[in-house]
Design a protein around this motif. Structure first.
Motif, PDB file in Angstrom:
ATOM      1  N   SER A 180     -34.115  78.692  -4.918  1.00  0.00           N
ATOM      2  CA  SER A 180     -34.114  78.101  -6.244  1.00  0.00           C
ATOM      3  C   SER A 180     -33.171  78.827  -7.186  1.00  0.00           C
ATOM      4  O   SER A 180     -32.817  78.322  -8.230  1.00  0.00           O
ATOM      5  N   LEU A 181     -32.740  79.990  -6.785  1.00  0.00           N
ATOM      6  CA  LEU A 181     -31.859  80.736  -7.644  1.00  0.00           C
ATOM      7  C   LEU A 181     -30.385  80.480  -7.360  1.00  0.00           C
ATOM      8  O   LEU A 181     -29.536  80.868  -8.141  1.00  0.00           O
ATOM      9  N   LEU A 182     -30.127  79.794  -6.215  1.00  0.00           N
ATOM     10  CA  LEU A 182     -28.726  79.520  -5.873  1.00  0.00           C
ATOM     11  C   LEU A 182     -28.193  78.372  -6.712  1.00  0.00           C
ATOM     12  O   LEU A 182     -28.879  77.367  -6.916  1.00  0.00           O
ATOM     13  N   PRO A 183     -26.970  78.463  -7.149  1.00  0.00           N
ATOM     14  CA  PRO A 183     -26.416  77.375  -7.983  1.00  0.00           C
ATOM     15  C   PRO A 183     -25.866  76.230  -7.115  1.00  0.00           C
ATOM     16  O   PRO A 183     -24.662  76.123  -6.902  1.00  0.00           O
ATOM     17  N   LEU A 184     -26.721  75.355  -6.569  1.00  0.00           N
ATOM     18  CA  LEU A 184     -26.304  74.228  -5.722  1.00  0.00           C
ATOM     19  C   LEU A 184     -26.344  72.925  -6.520  1.00  0.00           C
ATOM     20  O   LEU A 184     -27.241  72.700  -7.333  1.00  0.00           O
ATOM     21  N   GLU A 185     -25.364  72.109  -6.244  1.00  0.00           N
ATOM     22  CA  GLU A 185     -25.328  70.786  -6.869  1.00  0.00           C
ATOM     23  C   GLU A 185     -26.198  69.827  -6.066  1.00  0.00           C
ATOM     24  O   GLU A 185     -26.437  70.032  -4.878  1.00  0.00           O
ATOM     25  N   ALA A 186     -26.617  68.728  -6.683  1.00  0.00           N
ATOM     26  CA  ALA A 186     -27.382  67.696  -5.971  1.00  0.00           C
ATOM     27  C   ALA A 186     -26.475  67.009  -4.959  1.00  0.00           C
ATOM     28  O   ALA A 186     -25.268  66.877  -5.173  1.00  0.00           O
ATOM     29  N   MET A 187     -27.056  66.554  -3.868  1.00  0.00           N
ATOM     30  CA  MET A 187     -26.285  65.940  -2.801  1.00  0.00           C
ATOM     31  C   MET A 187     -25.744  64.587  -3.281  1.00  0.00           C
ATOM     32  O   MET A 187     -26.482  63.771  -3.843  1.00  0.00           O
ATOM     33  N   GLN A 188     -24.443  64.346  -3.070  1.00  0.00           N
ATOM     34  CA  GLN A 188     -23.797  63.091  -3.472  1.00  0.00           C
ATOM     35  C   GLN A 188     -23.671  62.189  -2.239  1.00  0.00           C
ATOM     36  O   GLN A 188     -22.931  62.498  -1.317  1.00  0.00           O
ATOM     37  N   LEU A 189     -24.403  61.074  -2.231  1.00  0.00           N
ATOM     38  CA  LEU A 189     -24.315  60.122  -1.127  1.00  0.00           C
ATOM     39  C   LEU A 189     -23.239  59.087  -1.432  1.00  0.00           C
ATOM     40  O   LEU A 189     -23.031  58.721  -2.597  1.00  0.00           O
ATOM     41  N   PRO A 190     -22.548  58.600  -0.397  1.00  0.00           N
ATOM     42  CA  PRO A 190     -21.553  57.554  -0.651  1.00  0.00           C
ATOM     43  C   PRO A 190     -22.238  56.257  -1.070  1.00  0.00           C
ATOM     44  O   PRO A 190     -23.406  56.019  -0.788  1.00  0.00           O
ATOM     45  N   ASP A 191     -21.467  55.379  -1.737  1.00  0.00           N
ATOM     46  CA  ASP A 191     -22.005  54.092  -2.159  1.00  0.00           C
ATOM     47  C   ASP A 191     -22.360  53.257  -0.929  1.00  0.00           C
ATOM     48  O   ASP A 191     -21.719  53.356   0.122  1.00  0.00           O
ATOM     49  N   VAL A 192     -23.355  52.389  -1.080  1.00  0.00           N
ATOM     50  CA  VAL A 192     -23.751  51.480  -0.001  1.00  0.00           C
ATOM     51  C   VAL A 192     -22.606  50.473   0.197  1.00  0.00           C
ATOM     52  O   VAL A 192     -22.087  49.923  -0.784  1.00  0.00           O
ATOM     53  N   PRO A 193     -22.201  50.253   1.461  1.00  0.00           N
ATOM     54  CA  PRO A 193     -21.091  49.317   1.674  1.00  0.00           C
ATOM     55  C   PRO A 193     -21.452  47.913   1.180  1.00  0.00           C
ATOM     56  O   PRO A 193     -22.566  47.452   1.341  1.00  0.00           O
ATOM     57  N   SER A 194     -20.505  47.243   0.607  1.00  0.00           N
ATOM     58  CA  SER A 194     -20.707  45.906   0.063  1.00  0.00           C
ATOM     59  C   SER A 194     -20.340  44.850   1.099  1.00  0.00           C
ATOM     60  O   SER A 194     -19.482  45.045   1.947  1.00  0.00           O
ATOM     61  N   TRP A 195     -21.002  43.695   1.023  1.00  0.00           N
ATOM     62  CA  TRP A 195     -20.664  42.575   1.916  1.00  0.00           C
ATOM     63  C   TRP A 195     -19.378  41.902   1.476  1.00  0.00           C
ATOM     64  O   TRP A 195     -18.710  41.247   2.267  1.00  0.00           O
ATOM     65  N   LEU A 196     -19.093  42.005   0.216  1.00  0.00           N
ATOM     66  CA  LEU A 196     -17.907  41.319  -0.289  1.00  0.00           C
ATOM     67  C   LEU A 196     -16.880  42.339  -0.722  1.00  0.00           C
ATOM     68  O   LEU A 196     -17.236  43.362  -1.305  1.00  0.00           O
ATOM     69  N   PRO A 197     -15.675  42.121  -0.550  1.00  0.00           N
ATOM     70  CA  PRO A 197     -15.051  40.980   0.145  1.00  0.00           C
ATOM     71  C   PRO A 197     -15.196  41.142   1.653  1.00  0.00           C
ATOM     72  O   PRO A 197     -15.177  42.244   2.187  1.00  0.00           O
ATOM     73  N   LEU A 198     -15.378  40.010   2.299  1.00  0.00           N
ATOM     74  CA  LEU A 198     -15.537  40.015   3.750  1.00  0.00           C
ATOM     75  C   LEU A 198     -14.223  40.348   4.434  1.00  0.00           C
ATOM     76  O   LEU A 198     -13.143  40.016   3.936  1.00  0.00           O
ATOM     77  N   ALA A 199     -14.331  40.914   5.590  1.00  0.00           N
ATOM     78  CA  ALA A 199     -13.137  41.203   6.383  1.00  0.00           C
ATOM     79  C   ALA A 199     -12.576  39.895   6.937  1.00  0.00           C
ATOM     80  O   ALA A 199     -13.280  38.887   7.043  1.00  0.00           O
ATOM     81  N   TRP A 200     -11.324  39.907   7.315  1.00  0.00           N
ATOM     82  CA  TRP A 200     -10.651  38.679   7.773  1.00  0.00           C
ATOM     83  C   TRP A 200     -11.334  38.092   9.013  1.00  0.00           C
ATOM     84  O   TRP A 200     -11.334  36.885   9.216  1.00  0.00           O
ATOM     85  N   GLY A 201     -11.958  38.908   9.841  1.00  0.00           N
ATOM     86  CA  GLY A 201     -12.644  38.421  11.045  1.00  0.00           C
ATOM     87  C   GLY A 201     -13.818  37.523  10.713  1.00  0.00           C
ATOM     88  O   GLY A 201     -14.076  36.533  11.399  1.00  0.00           O
ATOM     89  N   TRP A 202     -14.545  37.885   9.635  1.00  0.00           N
ATOM     90  CA  TRP A 202     -15.664  37.038   9.211  1.00  0.00           C
ATOM     91  C   TRP A 202     -15.167  35.698   8.680  1.00  0.00           C
ATOM     92  O   TRP A 202     -15.784  34.656   8.930  1.00  0.00           O
ATOM     93  N   TRP A 203     -14.071  35.725   7.941  1.00  0.00           N
ATOM     94  CA  TRP A 203     -13.503  34.474   7.433  1.00  0.00           C
ATOM     95  C   TRP A 203     -13.026  33.600   8.588  1.00  0.00           C
ATOM     96  O   TRP A 203     -13.212  32.373   8.584  1.00  0.00           O
ATOM     97  N   ALA A 204     -12.416  34.211   9.593  1.00  0.00           N
ATOM     98  CA  ALA A 204     -11.951  33.453  10.760  1.00  0.00           C
ATOM     99  C   ALA A 204     -13.137  32.864  11.522  1.00  0.00           C
ATOM    100  O   ALA A 204     -13.090  31.711  11.969  1.00  0.00           O
ATOM    101  N   SER A 205     -14.205  33.619  11.662  1.00  0.00           N
ATOM    102  CA  SER A 205     -15.407  33.117  12.336  1.00  0.00           C
ATOM    103  C   SER A 205     -16.021  31.947  11.570  1.00  0.00           C
ATOM    104  O   SER A 205     -16.412  30.938  12.159  1.00  0.00           O
ATOM    105  N   ALA A 206     -16.111  32.081  10.260  1.00  0.00           N
ATOM    106  CA  ALA A 206     -16.667  31.005   9.430  1.00  0.00           C
ATOM    107  C   ALA A 206     -15.802  29.750   9.521  1.00  0.00           C
ATOM    108  O   ALA A 206     -16.318  28.632   9.642  1.00  0.00           O
ATOM    109  N   ALA A 207     -14.483  29.925   9.489  1.00  0.00           N
ATOM    110  CA  ALA A 207     -13.581  28.774   9.606  1.00  0.00           C
ATOM    111  C   ALA A 207     -13.716  28.118  10.967  1.00  0.00           C
ATOM    112  O   ALA A 207     -13.694  26.875  11.080  1.00  0.00           O
TER     113      ALA A 207
END
Length: 153
Positions: A8-35
């Motif tokens: 508790s005495l160590l000067p540590l920062e809180a852990m930074q998690l990356p943002d949750v990946p978004s569905w949009l914009p979709l990758a070109w493979g998903w657009w090709a599959s939908a088409a």
């Protein structure tokens, strides 16, 4: 010597998690599959619509032939044949030529062997004994010969 460290005495920062990946914009493979899915569904829909339209005269003829007299049944048969074969091939056929055409398309001798009965039905006021059989031959011809199959020469 035990060294105890107090975390508790160590000067540590809180852990930074990356943002949750978004569905949009979709990758070109998903657009090709939908088409692809849309194109396949559209193609299937168009094929079924074309097939229904192509089989409509056959279904109408089958529904009407069984309720008719043999003379009317052979006329319905001619009308159904005109929906699938070129007019130049059908319109001029009469008598034995017409029966030969019907038998050729069906691959059996139902009409030419009964040509005298057909002539009696068409041109005489007398009835025939096998009227139901003649009507059944017309029904069978429409069911088996329409739409015409492509034949190899």
């Amino acid at each position: 010597m035990t060294s105890s460290t107090n975390t508790s005495l160590l000067p540590l920062e809180a852990m930074q998690l990356p943002d949750v990946p978004s569905w949009l914009p979709l990758a070109w493979g998903w657009w090709a599959s939908a088409a692809s899915v849309v194109c396949i569904a559209l193609s299937l829909l168009l094929y079924l619509r074309w097939k229904k339209k192509r089989l409509a005269p056959k279904k109408a003829a089958l529904a009407l032939i069984q309720k008719e007299h043999p003379a009317a049944a052979i006329e319905l048969l001619r009308q159904a044949a005109l929906c699938y074969f070129p007019r130049e091939q059908i319109a001029h056929l009469t008598g034995q030529e017409w029966y030969a055409f019907l038998d050729q398309q069906m691959g059996s001798q139902l009409f030419e062997t009964n040509s005298t009965a057909w002539q009696q039905v068409l041109y005489s006021k007398q009835g025939v004994e096998n009227a139901d059989e003649l009507v059944q031959h017309c029904y069978q011809w429409v069911e088996q010969s329409l739409p015409p199959k492509k034949r190899r020469k």
